[in-house]
Design an enzyme around this catalytic site. Structure first.
Site, PDB file in Angstrom:
ATOM      1  N   ASP A 227      -4.438 -15.728   1.347  1.00 17.31           N
ATOM      2  CA  ASP A 227      -4.647 -14.575   2.249  1.00 17.31           C
ATOM      3  C   ASP A 227      -6.080 -14.067   2.421  1.00 17.31           C
ATOM      4  O   ASP A 227      -6.802 -13.918   1.431  1.00 17.31           O
ATOM      5  CB  ASP A 227      -3.901 -13.343   1.737  1.00 17.31           C
ATOM      6  CG  ASP A 227      -2.492 -13.612   1.328  1.00 17.31           C
ATOM      7  OD1 ASP A 227      -2.027 -14.754   1.482  1.00 17.31           O
ATOM      8  OD2 ASP A 227      -1.854 -12.674   0.840  1.00 17.31           O
TER       9      ASP A 227
ATOM     10  N   TRP B 295       2.772 -21.470   3.173  1.00 15.68           N
ATOM     11  CA  TRP B 295       3.297 -21.705   1.822  1.00 15.68           C
ATOM     12  C   TRP B 295       4.261 -22.896   1.846  1.00 15.68           C
ATOM     13  O   TRP B 295       4.942 -23.137   2.836  1.00 15.68           O
ATOM     14  CB  TRP B 295       4.048 -20.465   1.309  1.00 15.68           C
ATOM     15  CG  TRP B 295       3.121 -19.340   0.983  1.00 15.68           C
ATOM     16  CD1 TRP B 295       2.977 -18.162   1.669  1.00 15.68           C
ATOM     17  CD2 TRP B 295       2.198 -19.281  -0.103  1.00 15.68           C
ATOM     18  NE1 TRP B 295       2.020 -17.385   1.078  1.00 15.68           N
ATOM     19  CE2 TRP B 295       1.521 -18.038  -0.018  1.00 15.68           C
ATOM     20  CE3 TRP B 295       1.865 -20.153  -1.147  1.00 15.68           C
ATOM     21  CZ2 TRP B 295       0.542 -17.663  -0.930  1.00 15.68           C
ATOM     22  CZ3 TRP B 295       0.886 -19.763  -2.061  1.00 15.68           C
ATOM     23  CH2 TRP B 295       0.242 -18.537  -1.946  1.00 15.68           C
TER      24      TRP B 295
ATOM     25  N   GLN C  84      -7.862 -14.507  -1.290  1.00 16.43           N
ATOM     26  CA  GLN C  84      -7.152 -14.916  -2.490  1.00 16.43           C
ATOM     27  C   GLN C  84      -7.711 -16.263  -2.906  1.00 16.43           C
ATOM     28  O   GLN C  84      -7.762 -17.204  -2.093  1.00 16.43           O
ATOM     29  CB  GLN C  84      -5.651 -15.006  -2.198  1.00 16.43           C
ATOM     30  CG  GLN C  84      -5.003 -13.653  -1.991  1.00 16.43           C
ATOM     31  CD  GLN C  84      -4.848 -12.897  -3.304  1.00 16.43           C
ATOM     32  OE1 GLN C  84      -3.912 -13.133  -4.040  1.00 16.43           O
ATOM     33  NE2 GLN C  84      -5.760 -11.985  -3.600  1.00 16.43           N
TER      34      GLN C  84
ATOM     35  N   ARG D 200       3.160  -4.618  -3.155  1.00 11.51           N
ATOM     36  CA  ARG D 200       1.834  -5.251  -3.100  1.00 11.51           C
ATOM     37  C   ARG D 200       1.174  -5.215  -1.728  1.00 11.51           C
ATOM     38  O   ARG D 200       1.773  -4.889  -0.739  1.00 11.51           O
ATOM     39  CB  ARG D 200       1.937  -6.702  -3.588  1.00 11.51           C
ATOM     40  CG  ARG D 200       2.875  -7.601  -2.793  1.00 11.51           C
ATOM     41  CD  ARG D 200       2.845  -9.020  -3.406  1.00 11.51           C
ATOM     42  NE  ARG D 200       3.820  -9.897  -2.782  1.00 11.51           N
ATOM     43  CZ  ARG D 200       5.064 -10.068  -3.220  1.00 11.51           C
ATOM     44  NH1 ARG D 200       5.507  -9.417  -4.283  1.00 11.51           N
ATOM     45  NH2 ARG D 200       5.881 -10.881  -2.574  1.00 11.51           N
TER      46      ARG D 200
ATOM     47  N   PHE E 247      -4.185  -9.710  -6.759  1.00 13.87           N
ATOM     48  CA  PHE E 247      -3.468 -10.074  -5.536  1.00 13.87           C
ATOM     49  C   PHE E 247      -4.111  -9.366  -4.334  1.00 13.87           C
ATOM     50  O   PHE E 247      -5.075  -8.625  -4.464  1.00 13.87           O
ATOM     51  CB  PHE E 247      -1.989  -9.687  -5.668  1.00 13.87           C
ATOM     52  CG  PHE E 247      -1.131 -10.782  -6.273  1.00 13.87           C
ATOM     53  CD1 PHE E 247      -1.683 -11.790  -7.060  1.00 13.87           C
ATOM     54  CD2 PHE E 247       0.252 -10.808  -6.059  1.00 13.87           C
ATOM     55  CE1 PHE E 247      -0.897 -12.802  -7.615  1.00 13.87           C
ATOM     56  CE2 PHE E 247       1.052 -11.812  -6.615  1.00 13.87           C
ATOM     57  CZ  PHE E 247       0.479 -12.806  -7.383  1.00 13.87           C
TER      58      PHE E 247
HETATM   59  C1  FRU Z   1       0.953 -13.554   0.588  1.00 20.22           C
HETATM   60  C2  FRU Z   1       0.933 -13.274  -0.879  1.00 20.22           C
HETATM   61  C3  FRU Z   1       0.740 -11.787  -1.141  1.00 20.22           C
HETATM   62  C4  FRU Z   1       0.145 -11.753  -2.509  1.00 20.22           C
HETATM   63  C5  FRU Z   1      -0.706 -12.993  -2.513  1.00 20.22           C
HETATM   64  C6  FRU Z   1      -0.779 -13.689  -3.842  1.00 20.22           C
HETATM   65  O1  FRU Z   1       0.591 -14.839   0.929  1.00 20.22           O
HETATM   66  O2  FRU Z   1       2.122 -13.737  -1.495  1.00 20.22           O
HETATM   67  O3  FRU Z   1       1.903 -11.019  -1.001  1.00 20.22           O
HETATM   68  O4  FRU Z   1      -0.591 -10.602  -2.735  1.00 20.22           O
HETATM   69  O5  FRU Z   1      -0.152 -13.882  -1.555  1.00 20.22           O
HETATM   70  O6  FRU Z   1      -1.731 -14.717  -3.817  1.00 20.22           O
END
Ligand code: FRU
Length: 489
Positions: A61, A316, A77, A178, A116
């Site tokens: 993300d 994903w 991320q 989150r 996260f």
């Molecule tokens: C979305 C997610 C978020 C989380 C992050 C973890 O792609 O699952 O909800 O914060 O990735 O890497």
């Protein structure tokens, strides 16, 4: 706003624990050395020329997409140690114009918590990150999520707030809590956070604060009626052309005909919002933001009345073909958003034109005619929409190296076909321009139709340059530019 943030910063600095800060600094230095060293092992064949990708390792993300201290910032991320998802860090890049990106040191590294997704706010002196701390627990479901702050006075080095968490628990106690997206208005900061109901329906929670430290729960902004998935990740909430847009990434939406074909979705609900009652009244049903194979967790920022979006240019639980080269994941181009007829239009950010190199190539391409390009190309295609269009882009080798773009006036759909039935398609009704604008890079394709009513972002993996064949029963007009490098290689 300046006063508020600076005051917080002083309070935070005063209680910083110097010894653990020192350890943290050492780990950060070691990480930068590791990244520098590891870069030598990367196979560059699929490395983008003008999309942001991690220097090494894994990216998902976009986080903290913001304009602070005179620059655009895009965090992400990040797991530097392998090209698969792992304990989450925040990578960081900055840009003067949303197309040229400079790699900066890793902003956050995990300690007891994984870092996260989250967002950033700031002014000319200070930047504050709000992110989700994802921590392991001893009992089911073996994790918990709370919200943390980190801050910086130079836009490069970040210190975690010692009083974390600032938001410890969802109203229903759900461990899935989150991806805070913060914005300021009047005397308040507001934040939306993704979560779920006790019976596993995705929802978005709204809070406010005067100091970013103490948060008051305001409302459940929206939640799934059951058909919109079990968890809503990465919410964003903003005004666009007189309406309110709740953007989020729902998990668990079932495929329906041409729709929702990706593992998880990214889309939005248009409605109205009242700052007095904290109530969001949806007016238009959930719509996908982008119809391609690889688009998730979009985040936006507003600057001078314009709203820009960027998303993770992957999905994903699919094969990431670049992973064997020592890196995985990239960002889409930044797009500018407008609202028209209850739909978000997306166009590449205006400064994309700065990537163009002369000479341009212009002409008509007849049936079966072929034209060859380098890896980084912008193409404009004009053809008669009363007749079929079929363009073949051939990357010549390996998995997912070929793609067909089609238009069939009979069904009124644009199709992006990666072969073997791996198709995304959607109806297109041009509201103005009838041109296709295509951005190709070393491992991606973005197709913008007309004014951006329909956009597809899909990863494709050519070896070497692109070869375009016109398979349409009509000549097409083509204009192309090769694009220059605007990110580190
Ligand atoms: C979305 C997610 C978020 C989380 C992050 C973890 O792609 O699952 O909800 O914060 O990735 O890497």
């Amino acid at each position: 706003m300046i006063l508020r943030i600076s005051l917080i910063l002083l309070a935070l600095l005063a209680i910083a624990n110097t010894r653990s800060v020192k350890n943290y600094e050492t780990s950060k230095r070691e990480l930068e050395e590791y990244i520098r060293d590891k870069k030598k092992d990367i196979d560059p064949r699929f490395r983008p020329h003008y999309h942001l990708a991690p220097p090494v390792g894994w990216m998902n993300d976009p986080n903290g997409f913001s304009f602070v201290m005179g620059e655009f910032h895009l965090f992400y991320q990040y797991y530097p140690y392998d090209s698969v998802w792992g304990p989450m860090h925040w990578g960081h890049a900055s840009s003067p114009d949303l197309v040229h990106w400079k790699e900066l040191p890793t902003a956050l590294i995990p300690e007891d918590e994984q870092c996260f997704s989250g967002s950033a706010v700031g002014d000319s002196n200070t930047m504050v990150l709000m992110y989700t701390a994802h921590s392991a627990t001893d009992t089911r479901p073996y994790y918990n999520e709370t919200q943390y702050l980190a801050f910086s006075t130079d836009g490069v080095n970040f210190d975690k707030h010692r009083g974390n968490p600032v938001l410890a628990r969802a109203p229903n106690g759900s461990p899935d809590f989150r991806d805070p997206k913060v914005w300021g208005r009047g005397r308040y900061w507001y934040v939306v956070i993704g979560s779920k109901t006790d019976d596993e329906r995705g929802r978005v929670l709204l809070y406010r604060s005067t100091d970013l430290l103490n948060w008051e729960f305001l409302s459940v902004l929206a939640e799934s009626d059951g058909d919109l998935g079990y968890m809503w990740e990465c919410p964003d909430f903003f005004e666009l052309d007189g309406k309110w847009v709740l953007l989020m990434s729902p998990q668990g939406v079932e495929e329906k005909g041409d729709r929702y074909k990706n593992v998880y979705q990214n889309g939005y609900i248009i409605g109205d919002f009242n700052y007095e009652t904290h109530e969001f009244v949806p007016e238009v049903e959930f719509q996908e933001m982008d119809y391609g194979h690889d688009f998730y967790a979009a985040q936006t920022l507003e600057k001078e009345g314009r709203r820009y979006a960027v998303a993770w240019f992957n999905m994903w639980n699919v094969t990431h073909h670049e992973a064997e080269d020592g890196w995985a994941g990239m960002m889409t181009t930044v797009r500018e958003m407008r609202l028209f007829n209850n739909r978000i239009l997306m166009k590449p950010v205006e400064t994309t034109v700065n990537l163009r190199q002369e000479p341009k190539l212009e002409g008509q391409l007849y049936l079966n005619e072929v034209v060859e390009f380098g890896q980084a190309v912008e193409l404009f295609i004009d053809a008669d929409l009363d007749q079929k269009i079929e363009l073949h882009l051939d990357g010549r080798s390996g998995a997912l190296s070929k793609v067909w773009l089609r238009w069939d006036p009979q069904v009124g759909k644009v199709v992006v076909d990666r072969g073997d039935g791996d198709v995304r398609q959607v109806e297109w009704e041009p509201i103005g321009s009838r041109t296709w604008r295509i951005l190709l890079d070393a491992s991606s394709l973005e197709l913008f139709c007309g004014e951006g009513e329909v956009v597809f972002s899909s990863r494709v993996f050519p070896l070497g340059g692109w070869r375009l064949t016109n398979l349409s029963p009509q000549p097409v007009n083509m204009l192309s530019y090769s694009l220059r490098r605007s990110v580190a290689d």
